[in-house]
Structure formats: C-alpha cells, structure tokens
Design an enzyme around this catalytic site. Structure first.
Site, short mmCIF file in Angstrom:
data_model
loop_
_atom_site.label_atom_id
_atom_site.label_comp_id
_atom_site.label_asym_id
_atom_site.label_seq_id
_atom_site.Cartn_x
_atom_site.Cartn_y
_atom_site.Cartn_z
CE1 TYR A 256 -43.64 -26.77 70.49
CE2 TYR A 256 -43.60 -28.85 69.31
CZ TYR A 256 -43.94 -28.12 70.43
OH TYR A 256 -44.57 -28.73 71.48
CG PHE A 273 -48.08 -35.67 68.72
CD1 PHE A 273 -47.59 -35.63 70.02
CD2 PHE A 273 -47.83 -34.60 67.89
CE1 PHE A 273 -46.86 -34.54 70.48
CE2 PHE A 273 -47.12 -33.50 68.33
CZ PHE A 273 -46.62 -33.47 69.63
#
Length: 283
Positions: A256, A273
């Site tokens: 991001y 993740f």
C-alpha cells in the site's frame, strides 16, 4: 494512518515521494487490494515542526543501552525501519507511544531526517528483534525552544525502542516467504491468468491483524496477474498449488506504499500474509 497529536509533533513526515506499484482497488477488504491512491494523506500534520539538531559538538551524543540484541538484519542509513516505542520525559511521564491497544507500528527511512536527530543516531545499528533504550539530549531532540505545548524547552527525552522490521535499501521490491511455514499442494501450479480461491490472514509486523477471510466466513477469489490485488500478493501465489500454504512478507512498495489505508494499514507498512490455496481454475 491514525496518529496521536503527540506523534505528529514528535516525528517528521513519512516518505512523501515514491509510488506504489500495487494495482487498482477492487473491494473494501484488505486482502491485498490497493487503497494507496484513495486521496487520503497519512503523513504527519506538523512535519515542518520537526527540529534539526542544534549542535555539531561531537561530545553531545545519544546514550544508548541495548536491553536485548536482536538476531535479524541490521538497521543502516537508507533502510526502511519499523519500530514500537515509548517516549517519556526524565520524570517518567509518557508523552507518546504506539504501544497501546491496537496501535500501529511506526516506519521511517533511517538517516533521512524524517525523525529527530537522536532517533536517526540511536536506532542505527539495531538488529531486528532488538530492544534499545535511548536517552537523547535536547540538542538532538527539539532544542532550545522545544515543541510547545507538548515538549518543553531544553527537554531531554527518553525512549524505549523495539526494532520490528528492516527493509534494506535496494530490497524495496523484494517479497520473502517463510520456509518453515511452506506446505506443498497438489495439482497444477498457479500461473498468471489463473483464477484462484484462497483463504488468507493479514497482519502488520507487530502482530496486529488487519484482515482475515476466515473471520468473514468466506474464501476470496481473484484472477492472478489481472491487477485485482496488490503486486506482492499477485507474485506470492505464483507456483502454489491447491491445498498449499505459504507465509509471505511484503514490503510497502509491493503493498500500500507511503499512503497506507486509513483505519487499517499505516503508511509504509510491511505486511505479513498467511495464504492457503483452496482451488485453482485454469483459463
């Protein structure tokens, strides 16, 4: 990124330049979808208030004590470092911390002047996993004038800093997988153009969970290489098979970026993740 007003006084702006290579946003969840171009400013509001050092006297230094020496990469000038911290005055009063409930880790480019001089000097040389106590003379903090109303004039500052992550200069576009978590699946390997269905868990490097498909009670489906998720996520599933599991660390350039996502992803956030492939559909 949500910050206290103390934090905006203490630190200079986060990285203001440098784009995010993540693709366009597809949904509201944070399973790798790009929100970095949503128009929000997650930099600190008082970046111009950060005071430079007022001395070149080599005898005025930061006092530092390593409470714990880490065993990960070493923080050097030009690296993106991510920390937890508690800042107090000499009487023990806390004036700022990100170690509160649901607090976000704080990231900055070491040695670039994004933080007070005492931090640039004091964090250098730490290793990931390490904890260091910094006692910073006022000349290397906010100087003669301080930072009213929070920081009084000529205030020495005390910090407890934990180094959570380092993205080495030159490795901004490199994601990594954890071999100890890896589990092979069966069937055809994922390639660009495949439609995959997955379960995933997303965390920040301080362990704070920001998204989970299992918490929502449904897996997530996307087409690989179609710019439906952030670039690091797209790359991370390549080669996996149905039933396989993978844990990956994705730097902000592949996630991001310097903007983050208001309310869930802080600026310049490194993301972790855990991915499980449920199904692979070939074109």
């Amino acid at each position: 990124m949500k910050t206290t007003w103390w934090l905006s006084l203490l630190f200079a702006a986060l990285l203001a330049a440098g784009g995010c290579n993540a693709p366009k946003d597809a949904h509201d969840h944070d399973h790798g979808h790009d929100h970095s171009h949503d128009g929000h400013d997650h930099g600190h509001d008082h970046a111009h208030d950060s005071k430079p050092a007022e001395t070149t006297d080599p005898n005025i230094k930061v006092s530092q004590i390593d409470e714990k020496v880490g065993d990960g990469p070493t923080a050097e000038t030009g690296d993106l470092v991510t920390v937890n911290y508690v800042g107090t005055f000499t009487d023990g009063e806390i004036f700022d911390t990100n170690k509160r409930a649901q607090g976000d880790p704080f990231s900055f480019i070491l040695g670039s002047g994004q933080v007070i001089k005492g931090w640039d000097q004091g964090v250098a040389g730490m290793k990931v996993g390490g904890k260091r106590v910094l006692d910073i003379p006022y000349q290397l903090a906010y100087g003669e004038k301080g930072q009213p109303p929070t920081i009084p004039p000529k205030s020495p500052l005390h910090f407890e800093v934990e180094l959570l992550d380092v993205v080495k200069k030159g490795d901004e576009g490199v994601w990594e997988k954890d071999p100890s978590f890896e589990k092979a699946g069966t069937g055809p390997a994922i390639q660009k153009g495949d439609t995959v269905t997955i379960h995933y868990l997303g965390k920040l490097v301080n362990g704070k969970k920001f998204d989970s498909s299992r918490d929502r009670g449904e897996p997530f489906t996307f087409q690989v290489g179609d710019e439906q998720v952030i670039l690091g996520f797209d790359e991370a599933v390549i080669g996996m098979q149905a039933g396989g599991k993978r844990k990956v660390r994705i730097p902000p350039m592949l996630a991001y970026g310097p903007m983050g996502k208001e309310g869930s992803i802080p600026a310049n956030a490194v993301l972790i993740f855990e991915i499980e492939i449920v199904k692979v559909k070939k074109p």
